[in-house]
Design a protein around this motif. Sequence first.
Motif, PDB file in Angstrom:
ATOM      1  N   VAL A  24       0.849  -1.196   0.000  1.00  0.00           N
ATOM      2  CA  VAL A  24       0.000   0.000   0.000  1.00  0.00           C
ATOM      3  C   VAL A  24       0.884   1.245   0.000  1.00  0.00           C
ATOM      4  O   VAL A  24       1.913   1.297   0.667  1.00  0.00           O
ATOM      5  N   GLY A  25       0.497   2.238  -0.839  1.00  0.00           N
ATOM      6  CA  GLY A  25       1.286   3.473  -0.926  1.00  0.00           C
ATOM      7  C   GLY A  25       0.375   4.675  -0.861  1.00  0.00           C
ATOM      8  O   GLY A  25      -0.807   4.607  -1.218  1.00  0.00           O
ATOM      9  N   ILE A  26       0.918   5.794  -0.411  1.00  0.00           N
ATOM     10  CA  ILE A  26       0.107   7.023  -0.304  1.00  0.00           C
ATOM     11  C   ILE A  26       0.934   8.225  -0.746  1.00  0.00           C
ATOM     12  O   ILE A  26       2.164   8.231  -0.594  1.00  0.00           O
ATOM     13  N   ASN A  27       0.248   9.225  -1.330  1.00  0.00           N
ATOM     14  CA  ASN A  27       0.955  10.474  -1.665  1.00  0.00           C
ATOM     15  C   ASN A  27       0.769  11.470  -0.527  1.00  0.00           C
ATOM     16  O   ASN A  27      -0.288  11.511   0.089  1.00  0.00           O
ATOM     17  N   ILE A  28       1.790  12.243  -0.246  1.00  0.00           N
ATOM     18  CA  ILE A  28       1.660  13.214   0.849  1.00  0.00           C
ATOM     19  C   ILE A  28       2.059  14.624   0.401  1.00  0.00           C
ATOM     20  O   ILE A  28       3.069  14.830  -0.255  1.00  0.00           O
ATOM     21  N   PHE A  29       1.209  15.580   0.754  1.00  0.00           N
ATOM     22  CA  PHE A  29       1.485  17.006   0.562  1.00  0.00           C
ATOM     23  C   PHE A  29       1.913  17.548   1.924  1.00  0.00           C
ATOM     24  O   PHE A  29       1.580  16.962   2.959  1.00  0.00           O
ATOM     25  N   SER A  30       2.582  18.687   1.933  1.00  0.00           N
ATOM     26  CA  SER A  30       2.950  19.258   3.236  1.00  0.00           C
ATOM     27  C   SER A  30       1.714  19.525   4.069  1.00  0.00           C
ATOM     28  O   SER A  30       1.705  19.306   5.280  1.00  0.00           O
ATOM     29  N   THR A  31       0.667  19.993   3.398  1.00  0.00           N
ATOM     30  CA  THR A  31      -0.541  20.377   4.130  1.00  0.00           C
ATOM     31  C   THR A  31      -1.244  19.209   4.812  1.00  0.00           C
ATOM     32  O   THR A  31      -1.948  19.410   5.794  1.00  0.00           O
ATOM     33  N   ASN A  32      -1.095  18.006   4.288  1.00  0.00           N
ATOM     34  CA  ASN A  32      -1.878  16.905   4.875  1.00  0.00           C
ATOM     35  C   ASN A  32      -1.018  15.709   5.288  1.00  0.00           C
ATOM     36  O   ASN A  32      -1.533  14.626   5.507  1.00  0.00           O
ATOM     37  N   HIS A  33       0.299  15.906   5.382  1.00  0.00           N
ATOM     38  CA  HIS A  33       1.144  14.711   5.538  1.00  0.00           C
ATOM     39  C   HIS A  33       0.919  13.974   6.852  1.00  0.00           C
ATOM     40  O   HIS A  33       1.003  12.759   6.904  1.00  0.00           O
ATOM     41  N   LEU A  87       4.472   2.304   1.438  1.00  0.00           N
ATOM     42  CA  LEU A  87       5.271   3.280   0.706  1.00  0.00           C
ATOM     43  C   LEU A  87       4.673   4.683   0.837  1.00  0.00           C
ATOM     44  O   LEU A  87       3.449   4.839   0.846  1.00  0.00           O
ATOM     45  N   VAL A  88       5.560   5.642   0.884  1.00  0.00           N
ATOM     46  CA  VAL A  88       5.142   7.039   0.936  1.00  0.00           C
ATOM     47  C   VAL A  88       5.879   7.791  -0.163  1.00  0.00           C
ATOM     48  O   VAL A  88       7.083   7.619  -0.339  1.00  0.00           O
ATOM     49  N   GLY A  89       5.147   8.641  -0.904  1.00  0.00           N
ATOM     50  CA  GLY A  89       5.790   9.466  -1.933  1.00  0.00           C
ATOM     51  C   GLY A  89       5.025  10.763  -2.105  1.00  0.00           C
ATOM     52  O   GLY A  89       4.124  11.064  -1.330  1.00  0.00           O
ATOM     53  N   GLY A  90       5.392  11.551  -3.124  1.00  0.00           N
ATOM     54  CA  GLY A  90       4.709  12.819  -3.371  1.00  0.00           C
ATOM     55  C   GLY A  90       5.525  14.006  -2.879  1.00  0.00           C
ATOM     56  O   GLY A  90       6.626  13.836  -2.343  1.00  0.00           O
ATOM     57  N   PRO A  91       4.976  15.237  -3.043  1.00  0.00           N
ATOM     58  CA  PRO A  91       5.767  16.448  -2.781  1.00  0.00           C
ATOM     59  C   PRO A  91       6.427  16.502  -1.398  1.00  0.00           C
ATOM     60  O   PRO A  91       7.607  16.807  -1.293  1.00  0.00           O
ATOM     61  N   HIS A  92       5.662  16.168  -0.357  1.00  0.00           N
ATOM     62  CA  HIS A  92       6.266  16.317   0.979  1.00  0.00           C
ATOM     63  C   HIS A  92       7.338  15.261   1.231  1.00  0.00           C
ATOM     64  O   HIS A  92       8.323  15.520   1.933  1.00  0.00           O
ATOM     65  N   ALA A  93       7.174  14.086   0.633  1.00  0.00           N
ATOM     66  CA  ALA A  93       8.207  13.047   0.770  1.00  0.00           C
ATOM     67  C   ALA A  93       9.478  13.508   0.069  1.00  0.00           C
ATOM     68  O   ALA A  93      10.594  13.314   0.573  1.00  0.00           O
TER      69      ALA A  93
END
Length: 415
Positions: free
Chosen positions: A71-80, A96-102
């Motif tokens: 399972v993976g998720i995208n994270i933004f600074s606003t909602n990480h 897994l974690v990815g996206g802008p905040h990662a």
Amino acid sequence: MKDLVLINSPMQEYSEKNKPNYFTTAPLGLGYLATVASREGYDVEIVDAEAEKLSPSEVVKRIDNLNPDIVGINIFSTNHRLALDILENSSGNYKLVGGPHATLRGEELQGSYTVVKGEADKIFPKILRERPMGIINAGLVQNLDSLPYVNRKFFVNDPYSSDNGEREASINSSRGCSFNCVYCSVPTIGGRKMRARSIENVVGEIENLSTKGVKSIHFTDDLFNFSKDRVISFTEALSQSDANPSWRALCRIENLDENLLSRMKDSGCYRIAIGVESATPSVLEYIGKSSDIKKTKSIFDSCRKLGVETKAFFTVGHPNETEKEIEDTIDFAMDLNPDDARFMVVRAFPGTRLYKNLEEAGYSREELDDYAQSKIDAPYVKYHVMNNSSLNGVSPEKLDEYIISAYRRFSRRKG
Ligand code: B12
């Protein structure tokens, strides 16, 4: 049991979600990853908390029911914080974690998951196979034409529709931004060297989508008109293609003129979005915009003349901006009279020049990283709580009042 579930994390306030003008955009990044993984034989699903308006606990329930191996998720600074909480509470053997905040703050994240910094498209099969732990730096994809077209079946319920009521698909035709606006993290995330797909590749995807009934294209590029020549080539190729969609994109004033707008309009462009930001020359200079209000006004007038709709973004609360300057910006917004407008208080996201400037000016990281603290079971999730300390000496409450009054004035005008 699913092999892989990717979560588009809840981003916007719940109170917003039932409003008639609530909108969201397909999570293209996750779409690329799902497409790549399914080509490798994985059984994949995207759970889209935004499009399906799922609360955080509903997301967890959904994941539990799907019982994914990975399972993976995208994270933004606003909602990480909320997103990581969802991930930690969901079932899955490898997380897994990815996206802008990662990408921006990966080193600071600690949990029972692997953090992927950067653009994971190319490296994804290897990650799924080898299941490394810790932090992985995927870097940037240099040749975007080497990526497959996103398989749209992963965008659940296909809920995305355009502002003009037609079936819409998002396309990313380039990554990165050559400019360096003070509040923007794209130069840090995607680099300042533009990486663009070839026009054939982009128009090929549009033709492909149009055979599936898509009537409208939303370019999610950080800056669609970074090259005037490329925009011209695109308009020509689209006009000669078998597809005939309407389209919209985010453009920068400095690279627009009436002739270009006219070509864009002829090829189907029905709307452009523009970061106007401010009416004050010193604020524009601080941001890193070389446009001036005369040029901005003339571009908006050209759009009106040609029948291209406009959406304008304005920001207030810049360092050293006075209340009079905020009022001037709001007056200017009314004067420009775009078809749609967004007013926001400027925020210092990690990886931006603004963040660095404020650190240098003595703001502590604690103050600057005043991100949302929401937890899964919060009854009401409010994300826009970053940087509650004001940057220009005007209180956060007063800035909010300016925003509310700007929207009120704007909607009265449109009303
Ligand atoms: C389209 C877009 C949106 C869309 C859709 C977002 C989505 N779910 O994808 C919408 C309109 C919903 C949106 C909303 C907002 N956005 Co926005 N958005 C973008 C934009 C322009 C493009 C994103 C995109 O499609 N990129 C292309 C794809 C291919 O890349 P990607 O999504 O990043 O995915 C890749 C990697 O990140 C990674 N990856 C991503 N997820 C995952 C997950 C896993 C498990 C793994 C392994 C890898 C991985 O691999 C992917 C493939 O390469 C970016 C700018 C940018 N370049 O990132 C801003 C950007 C992401 N947005 C930003 C912001 C600030 C916002 C808002 C807060 C704006 C606001 N004021 O309300 C809201 C967020 C809502 C909220 N209140 O918190 C900032 C984020 C800064 C930060 N530090 O978090 C960015 C970077 C823009 C900027 N100017 O700085 N946004």
